[in-house]
Each structure stands twice: as C-alpha cells, then as structure tokens.
Motif scaffolding. Sequence first.
Motif, short mmCIF file in Angstrom:
data_model
loop_
_atom_site.label_atom_id
_atom_site.label_comp_id
_atom_site.label_asym_id
_atom_site.label_seq_id
_atom_site.Cartn_x
_atom_site.Cartn_y
_atom_site.Cartn_z
N LEU A 118 5.45 -12.35 16.72
CA LEU A 118 6.20 -13.23 15.95
C LEU A 118 5.53 -14.68 16.70
N LYS A 119 5.31 -14.63 17.85
CA LYS A 119 4.78 -15.98 18.19
C LYS A 119 3.21 -16.19 17.68
N GLN A 120 2.27 -15.00 17.64
CA GLN A 120 1.23 -15.38 16.90
C GLN A 120 1.18 -15.43 15.65
N PHE A 121 2.26 -14.98 14.91
CA PHE A 121 2.56 -15.24 13.30
C PHE A 121 2.83 -16.79 13.08
N LYS A 122 3.80 -17.11 14.03
CA LYS A 122 4.06 -18.73 14.24
C LYS A 122 3.11 -19.66 14.23
N SER A 123 2.15 -19.34 15.08
CA SER A 123 0.95 -20.01 15.42
C SER A 123 0.10 -20.19 14.29
N GLU A 124 -0.22 -19.09 13.70
CA GLU A 124 -1.11 -18.90 12.71
C GLU A 124 -0.36 -19.67 11.27
N LEU A 125 0.71 -19.48 11.17
CA LEU A 125 1.58 -20.28 9.91
C LEU A 125 1.49 -21.70 10.31
N ILE A 126 1.64 -22.27 11.24
CA ILE A 126 1.53 -23.62 11.69
C ILE A 126 0.12 -24.06 11.22
N LEU A 127 -0.60 -23.46 11.90
CA LEU A 127 -2.14 -23.86 11.67
C LEU A 127 -2.50 -24.01 10.10
N GLU A 128 -2.17 -22.72 9.31
CA GLU A 128 -2.29 -22.99 7.97
C GLU A 128 -1.68 -23.98 7.32
N LYS B 52 -0.72 -26.98 8.63
CA LYS B 52 -1.46 -27.97 9.04
C LYS B 52 -2.90 -28.44 8.24
N GLN B 53 -3.57 -27.36 7.71
CA GLN B 53 -4.66 -27.50 7.05
C GLN B 53 -4.38 -27.82 5.59
N ILE B 54 -3.14 -27.37 5.14
CA ILE B 54 -2.90 -27.54 3.80
C ILE B 54 -2.27 -29.15 3.68
N PHE B 55 -1.52 -29.60 4.55
CA PHE B 55 -0.75 -30.79 4.59
C PHE B 55 -1.47 -32.04 5.03
N LYS B 56 -2.65 -31.73 5.80
CA LYS B 56 -3.25 -32.87 6.84
C LYS B 56 -3.66 -33.82 5.97
N PRO B 57 -3.85 -34.87 6.26
CA PRO B 57 -4.39 -36.13 5.64
C PRO B 57 -5.74 -36.09 5.47
N GLU B 58 -6.31 -36.59 4.74
CA GLU B 58 -7.65 -36.24 4.20
C GLU B 58 -8.57 -37.13 5.48
N THR B 59 -9.39 -36.12 5.80
CA THR B 59 -10.22 -36.74 6.91
C THR B 59 -11.49 -37.74 6.58
N ALA B 60 -11.82 -37.48 5.36
CA ALA B 60 -12.75 -38.37 4.77
C ALA B 60 -12.24 -39.23 3.98
N HIS B 61 -12.66 -40.77 4.50
CA HIS B 61 -12.21 -41.84 3.80
C HIS B 61 -12.73 -41.98 2.20
N THR B 62 -11.81 -42.11 1.46
CA THR B 62 -12.01 -42.23 -0.12
C THR B 62 -12.39 -43.66 -0.60
N LYS B 63 -11.63 -44.62 -0.10
CA LYS B 63 -11.79 -45.98 -0.49
C LYS B 63 -13.02 -46.45 -0.01
#
Length: 88
Positions: A11-21, A23-34
Amino acid sequence: MNVELITKEDLKQFKSELILELKQIFKPETAHTKQWLRSAEVRKLLKISAGTLQNLRINGTLPFRKIGSIMYYAYNDILRVMEEGGDR
C-alpha cells in the motif's frame, strides 16, 4: 480460487506511485510560455525588489519595452541575465 495478500508495504508503494503520477499530471508547466513579462512577474521570477529591477533597467542589464505606463521584459533577456549573473 487464488488469494493474494496486500501488505502495508504494498500500500505504501502504491501510494508513492500514485502521488508521483498525480504530481506529473497536475504540476505547473516548467517551460515558460509567455514571451513578455510585466515587472511584477519579473520580480517574482528573479526574487528581487522593485528597486533592484529599476537598477537593472537603468544600467542596461535588463532591456525592456514600455507601452503606455507598463514595462515589459522579454523572457529570453531574463534568462540571459540569470545565466550571466547580472554581469554585462
């Protein structure tokens, strides 16, 4: 019938993997677009005060364009200043 047991470690491993995924989905853009930024955005990006930004303008370290009463800064110029460390 095949029974699989789920351990706390699983369950801990699943939680870590889920949180990582998530974060990747909802992370702010790293590349500046303006391409152009206003003064407040530049101050926030560089973590500098209004006075420091004014000094960068005055001594020509950071080029800007003024339209009306608003000053705009090219994102590429900001990157150049960051790479050079403000030295010109």
